[in-house]
Enzyme design. Structure first.
Site, PDB file in Angstrom:
ATOM      1  N   LEU A  81      38.377  23.229  85.110  1.00 30.16           N
ATOM      2  CA  LEU A  81      39.564  23.663  85.852  1.00 30.16           C
ATOM      3  C   LEU A  81      39.964  22.489  86.729  1.00 30.16           C
ATOM      4  CD1 LEU A  81      38.875  27.272  87.252  1.00 30.16           C
ATOM      5  CD2 LEU A  81      40.344  26.662  85.331  1.00 30.16           C
ATOM      6  N   ASP A  82      41.262  22.258  86.862  1.00 33.09           N
ATOM      7  CA  ASP A  82      41.727  21.205  87.761  1.00 33.09           C
ATOM      8  C   ASP A  82      41.243  21.503  89.178  1.00 33.09           C
ATOM      9  OD1 ASP A  82      43.081  19.996  85.711  1.00 33.09           O
ATOM     10  OD2 ASP A  82      45.007  20.923  86.192  1.00 33.09           O
ATOM     11  N   ARG A  83      41.128  20.448  89.962  1.00 35.69           N
ATOM     12  CA  ARG A  83      40.661  20.582  91.345  1.00 35.69           C
ATOM     13  C   ARG A  83      41.443  21.650  92.123  1.00 35.69           C
ATOM     14  NH1 ARG A  83      40.074  15.434  95.507  1.00 35.69           N
ATOM     15  NH2 ARG A  83      39.041  16.539  97.189  1.00 35.69           N
TER      16      ARG A  83
ATOM     17  N   ARG B  40      50.694  23.185  83.551  1.00 34.90           N
ATOM     18  CA  ARG B  40      51.475  22.404  84.524  1.00 34.90           C
ATOM     19  C   ARG B  40      52.602  21.658  83.826  1.00 34.90           C
ATOM     20  NH1 ARG B  40      46.657  19.458  87.784  1.00 34.90           N
ATOM     21  NH2 ARG B  40      48.413  18.501  88.864  1.00 34.90           N
TER      22      ARG B  40
END
Length: 227
Positions: free
Chosen positions: A53-55, A154
């Site tokens: 998962l992205d930060r 995104r």
């Protein structure tokens, strides 16, 4: 303490907070805390992440305790066999439902098929002027990525001109600045809410859900969205 939402002898899942890196990375040298180490310290056992998962993305993050489970789960994610659902708040009023079929380039320039379906759950009009508009419009959507490309949601939402609020890389800088100044909000409003997969050992279907974190709920509250 990390919130553990699932645990057995093979797998463990947490509800990752916004802003926490999964593991050490050369990209974010400023980070001192990582989900991998925090979880390892919390439960006193070695764990390996089976996906990313992205930060700034919150939500379900799955780890394996043993190598066979890790390999099997990696395979499910690689082959897009694990079902994922995300909640996101986007700029503007989105269509009721939409399929985004838009290939994305890998870092080396190779194009890959990428497919995302989403449905709009709620829309909000905030009585704060933005740019030329007297009000600000937003949508809460539930997105189901059918492929697992880098920053897929995104990039896809940016492509249809409804970027995710708080997305610095692919989003709208004016909106992000607006949220920071108006509401002191710097989180990316993207949350991995549900995950479905076949358990590598028992072959049962597992369905996990992760509640929204406080910052996401705070934004929904001032947008007068239900949660």
């Amino acid at each position: 303490m990390l919130e553990i939402i699932y645990q057995d002898e093979h797998l463990i899942a947490i509800n990752k907070p916004h802003g926490l890196l999964v593991h050490q990375s050369s990209i974010a040298r400023d980070a001192t805390e990582f989900a991998l180490q925090l979880l390892r310290d919390q439960i006193g056992k070695h764990v390996s992440p089976v996906h990313r998962l992205d930060r700034k993305t919150s939500g379900i993050l799955l780890f394996a305790f043993d190598k066979p489970s890790e390999v099997a789960m990696h395979q499910q994610f690689m082959n897009a066999e694990a079902g994922k659902k995300y909640l996101a708040i986007l700029r503007g009023f989105t269509p009721d439902t939409m399929d985004i079929d838009y290939p994305l380039a890998k870092e080396n320039g190779t194009m890959q098929d990428a497919f995302t379906a989403f449905r709009t759950l709620q829309r909000a009009e905030v009585d704060v002027a933005f740019g030329k508009h007297p009000t600000s419009r937003y949508s809460l959507v539930e997105a189901t990525p059918k492929t697992g490309r880098m920053h897929q949601l995104r990039r896809h939402f940016s492509h249809i001109l409804h970027p995710i609020i708080g997305d610095r890389t692919h989003g709208c800088n004016k909106q992000n600045k607006f949220f920071k100044e108006q509401w002191n909000m710097t989180t990316m409003l993207l949350h991995a809410s549900e995950l479905e997969f076949i358990h590598p050992a028992t072959k049962e279907k597992i369905h996990l859900k992760a509640r929204l974190h406080d910052e996401f709920i705070r934004v929904m509250d001032f947008m007068k969205m239900e949660h």
